[in-house]
Design a protein around this motif. Structure first.
Motif, PDB file in Angstrom:
ATOM      1  N   VAL A 271       0.876  -1.159  -0.176  1.00  0.00           N
ATOM      2  CA  VAL A 271       0.122   0.017   0.039  1.00  0.00           C
ATOM      3  C   VAL A 271       1.056   1.207   0.009  1.00  0.00           C
ATOM      4  O   VAL A 271       1.856   1.352   0.933  1.00  0.00           O
ATOM      5  CB  VAL A 271      -0.999  -0.052   1.344  1.00  0.00           C
ATOM      6  N   SER A 272       0.679   2.113  -1.028  1.00  0.00           N
ATOM      7  CA  SER A 272       1.525   3.235  -1.250  1.00  0.00           C
ATOM      8  C   SER A 272       0.876   4.527  -1.281  1.00  0.00           C
ATOM      9  O   SER A 272      -0.579   4.440  -1.714  1.00  0.00           O
ATOM     10  CB  SER A 272       2.434   3.217  -2.208  1.00  0.00           C
ATOM     11  N   SER A 273       1.068   5.595  -0.599  1.00  0.00           N
ATOM     12  CA  SER A 273       0.378   6.755  -0.544  1.00  0.00           C
ATOM     13  C   SER A 273       1.244   7.925  -0.443  1.00  0.00           C
ATOM     14  O   SER A 273       2.342   7.808  -0.148  1.00  0.00           O
ATOM     15  CB  SER A 273       0.080   6.845   0.889  1.00  0.00           C
ATOM     16  N   HIS A 274       1.008   8.909  -1.219  1.00  0.00           N
ATOM     17  CA  HIS A 274       1.762  10.302  -1.491  1.00  0.00           C
ATOM     18  C   HIS A 274       0.949  11.491  -1.778  1.00  0.00           C
ATOM     19  O   HIS A 274       0.058  11.146  -2.648  1.00  0.00           O
ATOM     20  CB  HIS A 274       3.193   9.918  -2.500  1.00  0.00           C
ATOM     21  N   GLY A 275       1.496  12.334  -1.404  1.00  0.00           N
ATOM     22  CA  GLY A 275       0.778  13.873  -1.966  1.00  0.00           C
ATOM     23  C   GLY A 275       1.835  14.423  -2.580  1.00  0.00           C
ATOM     24  O   GLY A 275       2.379  14.109  -3.854  1.00  0.00           O
TER      25      GLY A 275
END
Length: 314
Positions: A271-275
Motif C-alpha cells: 500500500v503506497s501513499s503520497h501527496g
C-alpha cells in the motif's frame, strides 16, 4: 396412459493415461417413458434416450458420444404386447493418437423395466499419453495465475477478481479446473493501512481481506490453492493525495509431504501513499494454504504518520 420417465442406474466411461491423469469422462443414465397403450392394449415406449451427468475432456483431448436406438421388439405376447428398444451409447476419446471407443447397451421396455446388455463402463487406460500432456507431479507445487497486479492505481480501483488471482497447484497442471473438490472461498480477518498527517487528519486508507479457494485435489491426492488474492473493504484518498495498491503472489510451496501434499502461496499487499512529497509504502504478507489455513507473515498494518514513522494510536 404414459408413465415416467423411468431411469436406470448411472454408468460412466473414463479414460486415464499411464500417469493416472483423467483425460476424458462421460457419465449418463438411460431414460424412457413407458406404459402407453392403444385403446387399452399393450405397453409401449417413447422418449427413450439418455440424461447426461458429466462430460469432461482434458485440454487437447477430444470426447465424442453417439447414441443409437435399434432392435424394436415385442417382449410380450400377441394379446398383451410389451414394446422395447435397445439404446446404445458409444463413448469415444482421442488426443494425438488413435481413437478409443467403448459401447454400452440398455434394453428399455414398455412395462418400465430394463435389461443391461453388453456394456463397457468404468475407468480405462490408454496405451499412450498425448505428447503435449505434461507429466504431473503432485508433490511439486507451482504457481499459476497472475504473479503481480494493481488493485488500486492512482485512487482508482483496477482489481478484476476474474483474472487477478494466483494458485498453488501440482507441477504439470496449467488450469485450476483440472483439479476437483474445491472448497471456499476462505477469508482472513480484515487488515488496513491508514496514513494521517501530523494534525491527525486521515489522508489515505486501504482495508482488505485475503481470500482463496482451497482443497482441490488431483485424483484424490493433495490439497491445493486457487483464486488467492484480496477482497477490498475500503479505499480512500483525500483530495490531492494518491493511493496505489499492488498485489504480488510468490513462493509456491508444498507445506505437506510428498505423499500428502498441501500447496500454499504467499500473497503480498503493498500500500503506497503520497501527496506533494515522497511516497510511503507499507507491506503485508499472508501465506494461504490448500487445507484452508493461513499464516500471517511480515505485516505493517494500522495507522501511520505520513512521514513513514511508526504506527500511532488514534
Amino acid at each position: 396412459n404414459w408413465k415416467g420417465p423411468a431411469q436406470s442406474d448411472s454408468y460412466y466411461v473414463e479414460f486415464k493415461n499411464g500417469l493416472g491423469t483423467k483425460l476424458t469422462k462421460f457419465a449418463w443414465q438411460f431414460v424412457w417413458k413407458y406404459g402407453g397403450d392403444m385403446n387399452g392394449v399393450g405397453k409401449y415406449v417413447t422418449q427413450a434416450g439418455i440424461d447426461i451427468d458429466t462430460a469432461y475432456a482434458y485440454l487437447s483431448e477430444h470426447l465424442d458420444v453417439e447414441v443409437k436406438s435399434l432392435k424394436p421388439v415385442n417382449y410380450g405376447t400377441s394379446a398383451a404386447p410389451v414394446g422395447g428398444v435397445d439404446v446404445q451409447v458409444s463413448v469415444s476419446s482421442h488426443g494425438l493418437f488413435e481413437k478409443t471407443t467403448k459401447v454400452c447397451t440398455m434394453t428399455v421396455k414398455g412395462d418400465g423395466t430394463s435389461a443391461l446388455g453388453t456394456c463397457e463402463h468404468g475407468s480405462f487406460g490408454v496405451s499412450k499419453p498425448s505428447n503435449d500432456l505434461p507429466a504431473i507431479d503432485p508433490s511439486t507445487v507451482v504457481e499459476i495465475g497472475k504473479e503481480i497486479y494493481q488493485a488500486i492505481e492512482d485512487n482508482q480501483p483496477t482489481l478484476n477478481t476474474t483474472i487477478d488471482w494466483a494458485g498453488a497447484v501440482p507441477k504439470g497442471v496449467t488450469e485450476w479446473t483440472q483439479l476437483e473438490n474445491w472448497q471456499g472461498p476462505a477469508q482472513t480477518d480484515g487488515y488496513y493501512v491508514e496514513f494521517k498527517n501530523f494534525l491527525g487528519k486521515k489522508l489515505t486508507k486501504f482495508a482488505w481481506r485475503f481470500v482463496w479457494k482451497y482443497g482441490g485435489d488431483m485424483n484424490g491426492v493433495g490439497k491445493y490453492v486457487t483464486q488467492a488474492g484480496i477482497d477490498i473493504d475500503t479505499a480512500y484518498a483525500y483530495l490531492s493525495e494518491h493511493l496505489d495498491v499492488e498485489v504480488k503472489s510468490l513462493k509456491p510451496v508444498n507445506y505437506g509431504t510428498s505423499a500428502a501434499p498441501i500447496g500454499g502461496v504467499d500473497v503480498q499487499v503493498s500500500v503506497s501513499s503520497h501527496g506533494l512529497f515522497e511516497k510511503t509504502t507499507k507491506v503485508c504478507t499472508m501465506t494461504v494454504k490448500g487445507d484452508g489455513t493461513s499464516a500471517l507473515g511480515t505485516c505493517e498494518s494500522g495507522t501511520f504518520g505520513h512521514d513513514g514513522g511508526e504506527a500511532v494510536v488514534v
